[in-house]
Design a protein around this motif. Sequence first.
Motif, PDB file in Angstrom:
ATOM      1  N   LEU A 122       0.822  -1.205   0.000  1.00  0.00           N
ATOM      2  CA  LEU A 122       0.000   0.000   0.000  1.00  0.00           C
ATOM      3  C   LEU A 122       0.860   1.260   0.000  1.00  0.00           C
ATOM      4  N   LEU A 123       1.991   1.213   0.695  1.00  0.00           N
ATOM      5  CA  LEU A 123       2.878   2.370   0.731  1.00  0.00           C
ATOM      6  C   LEU A 123       3.429   2.664  -0.665  1.00  0.00           C
ATOM      7  N   ASN A 124       3.866   1.647  -1.369  1.00  0.00           N
ATOM      8  CA  ASN A 124       4.339   1.828  -2.749  1.00  0.00           C
ATOM      9  C   ASN A 124       3.241   2.431  -3.621  1.00  0.00           C
ATOM     10  N   GLN A 125       2.029   1.965  -3.407  1.00  0.00           N
ATOM     11  CA  GLN A 125       0.896   2.484  -4.175  1.00  0.00           C
ATOM     12  C   GLN A 125       0.679   3.962  -3.886  1.00  0.00           C
ATOM     13  N   GLU A 126       0.734   4.349  -2.610  1.00  0.00           N
ATOM     14  CA  GLU A 126       0.536   5.751  -2.256  1.00  0.00           C
ATOM     15  C   GLU A 126       1.691   6.624  -2.761  1.00  0.00           C
ATOM     16  N   ILE A 127       2.900   6.100  -2.750  1.00  0.00           N
ATOM     17  CA  ILE A 127       4.048   6.838  -3.286  1.00  0.00           C
ATOM     18  C   ILE A 127       3.876   7.048  -4.788  1.00  0.00           C
ATOM     19  N   ASP A 128       3.432   6.025  -5.504  1.00  0.00           N
ATOM     20  CA  ASP A 128       3.190   6.159  -6.942  1.00  0.00           C
ATOM     21  C   ASP A 128       2.141   7.240  -7.210  1.00  0.00           C
ATOM     22  N   ARG A 129       1.081   7.225  -6.419  1.00  0.00           N
ATOM     23  CA  ARG A 129       0.021   8.225  -6.595  1.00  0.00           C
ATOM     24  C   ARG A 129       0.546   9.625  -6.320  1.00  0.00           C
ATOM     25  N   ALA A 130       1.327   9.766  -5.258  1.00  0.00           N
ATOM     26  CA  ALA A 130       1.884  11.075  -4.919  1.00  0.00           C
ATOM     27  C   ALA A 130       2.827  11.559  -6.021  1.00  0.00           C
ATOM     28  N   ALA A 131       3.650  10.649  -6.562  1.00  0.00           N
ATOM     29  CA  ALA A 131       4.584  11.023  -7.625  1.00  0.00           C
ATOM     30  C   ALA A 131       3.831  11.494  -8.869  1.00  0.00           C
ATOM     31  N   LEU A 132       2.736  10.818  -9.193  1.00  0.00           N
ATOM     32  CA  LEU A 132       1.921  11.240 -10.334  1.00  0.00           C
ATOM     33  C   LEU A 132       1.307  12.616 -10.084  1.00  0.00           C
ATOM     34  N   LEU A 133       0.858  12.833  -8.854  1.00  0.00           N
ATOM     35  CA  LEU A 133       0.261  14.117  -8.514  1.00  0.00           C
ATOM     36  C   LEU A 133       1.281  15.248  -8.597  1.00  0.00           C
ATOM     37  N   VAL A 134       2.487  14.995  -8.093  1.00  0.00           N
ATOM     38  CA  VAL A 134       3.562  15.983  -8.177  1.00  0.00           C
ATOM     39  C   VAL A 134       3.863  16.306  -9.636  1.00  0.00           C
ATOM     40  N   ALA A 135       3.967  15.281 -10.468  1.00  0.00           N
ATOM     41  CA  ALA A 135       4.264  15.491 -11.891  1.00  0.00           C
ATOM     42  C   ALA A 135       3.149  16.276 -12.573  1.00  0.00           C
ATOM     43  N   ALA A 136       1.900  15.970 -12.225  1.00  0.00           N
ATOM     44  CA  ALA A 136       0.771  16.690 -12.826  1.00  0.00           C
ATOM     45  C   ALA A 136       0.795  18.163 -12.448  1.00  0.00           C
ATOM     46  N   HIS A 137       1.118  18.461 -11.174  1.00  0.00           N
ATOM     47  CA  HIS A 137       1.203  19.859 -10.736  1.00  0.00           C
ATOM     48  C   HIS A 137       2.373  20.576 -11.421  1.00  0.00           C
ATOM     49  N   GLN A 138       3.477  19.867 -11.619  1.00  0.00           N
ATOM     50  CA  GLN A 138       4.634  20.475 -12.279  1.00  0.00           C
ATOM     51  C   GLN A 138       4.302  20.884 -13.708  1.00  0.00           C
ATOM     52  N   GLU A 139       3.388  20.158 -14.332  1.00  0.00           N
ATOM     53  CA  GLU A 139       2.976  20.484 -15.698  1.00  0.00           C
ATOM     54  C   GLU A 139       1.739  21.385 -15.731  1.00  0.00           C
ATOM     55  N   ASP A 140       1.271  21.833 -14.535  1.00  0.00           N
ATOM     56  CA  ASP A 140       0.100  22.722 -14.428  1.00  0.00           C
ATOM     57  C   ASP A 140      -1.140  22.132 -15.104  1.00  0.00           C
ATOM     58  N   LEU A 141      -1.281  20.810 -15.008  1.00  0.00           N
ATOM     59  CA  LEU A 141      -2.437  20.174 -15.644  1.00  0.00           C
ATOM     60  C   LEU A 141      -3.755  20.658 -15.060  1.00  0.00           C
ATOM     61  N   GLU A 142      -3.735  21.059 -13.780  1.00  0.00           N
ATOM     62  CA  GLU A 142      -4.984  21.508 -13.145  1.00  0.00           C
ATOM     63  C   GLU A 142      -5.508  22.800 -13.766  1.00  0.00           C
ATOM     64  N   LYS A 143      -4.679  23.477 -14.583  1.00  0.00           N
ATOM     65  CA  LYS A 143      -5.098  24.721 -15.225  1.00  0.00           C
ATOM     66  C   LYS A 143      -5.729  24.492 -16.590  1.00  0.00           C
ATOM     67  N   GLN A 144      -5.622  23.267 -17.108  1.00  0.00           N
ATOM     68  CA  GLN A 144      -6.275  22.962 -18.385  1.00  0.00           C
ATOM     69  C   GLN A 144      -7.790  22.968 -18.186  1.00  0.00           C
ATOM     70  N   PRO A 145      -8.548  23.595 -19.080  1.00  0.00           N
ATOM     71  CA  PRO A 145     -10.000  23.740 -18.886  1.00  0.00           C
ATOM     72  C   PRO A 145     -10.733  22.425 -18.618  1.00  0.00           C
ATOM     73  N   THR A 146     -10.418  21.382 -19.399  1.00  0.00           N
ATOM     74  CA  THR A 146     -11.142  20.120 -19.212  1.00  0.00           C
ATOM     75  C   THR A 146     -10.798  19.481 -17.867  1.00  0.00           C
ATOM     76  N   VAL A 147      -9.518  19.593 -17.475  1.00  0.00           N
ATOM     77  CA  VAL A 147      -9.109  19.032 -16.183  1.00  0.00           C
ATOM     78  C   VAL A 147      -9.729  19.824 -15.037  1.00  0.00           C
ATOM     79  N   ALA A 148      -9.706  21.162 -15.154  1.00  0.00           N
ATOM     80  CA  ALA A 148     -10.292  22.015 -14.115  1.00  0.00           C
ATOM     81  C   ALA A 148     -11.780  21.738 -13.966  1.00  0.00           C
ATOM     82  N   ALA A 149     -12.478  21.534 -15.087  1.00  0.00           N
ATOM     83  CA  ALA A 149     -13.920  21.239 -15.040  1.00  0.00           C
ATOM     84  C   ALA A 149     -14.169  19.900 -14.368  1.00  0.00           C
ATOM     85  N   ALA A 150     -13.351  18.890 -14.694  1.00  0.00           N
ATOM     86  CA  ALA A 150     -13.506  17.569 -14.081  1.00  0.00           C
ATOM     87  C   ALA A 150     -13.233  17.632 -12.580  1.00  0.00           C
TER      88      ALA A 150
END
Length: 200
Positions: free
Chosen positions: A72-100
């Motif tokens: 479970l720890l490996n799973q949570e680390i993978d999720r956190a790493a994906l989240l960090v990468a998504a924030h680094q690319e400002d994906l949350e600012k894309q209109p479709t992502v922001a709407a979702a």
Amino acid sequence: MRRTTLSALALAAGLMAPAAFADAPAAAPASTDPVVATVNGMQIHLSDIQKAAQDAPQQLQQLPPNQLFPLLLNQEIDRAALLVAAHQEDLEKQPTVAAAMAHAANVSLENAYVQQHVTSAVTDAAVQAEYNKNYAGKPGPEEVDARHILVKTKAEAEAIINQLNHGANFATLATKDSIDPGAKNGGELGWFTKDQMVPA
């Protein structure tokens, strides 16, 4: 390189923490909720692993803590790493992502409201009281069991009526002459209430 570092961290945390994971309460207070891993400054707490364990499939929950914790720890680390990468690319600012994201937040808020104000009010006693008040001892709506024969012209209808008036079997005529899909069942429409039938 980052992936190798994170995996090593997961293994180390998994070897140190199984006993604490097994014995910790389901919702640990912040003061007793240790950080078990960090991904680019994002902390993963013991309570995160406990929540993941509660949400895991039943078969996975049967694993011994010394196997379940690192998984479970490996799973949570993978999720956190994906989240960090998504924030680094400002994906949350894309209109479709922001709407979702906004939609998901609204759904969570709706569910929280229902849980707090509706679900708590739907008790066995409340359901029984509603049944006693509105349904117990009262007859249900009148239902009829009907058959029909569907034809294209008035002349066909009058010919069938004439046969029925002379003793012909309704179900037999329906099977033979009706163009309705239910004709093979002798024109059977089943049971229904008055408000369920379309006007003549």
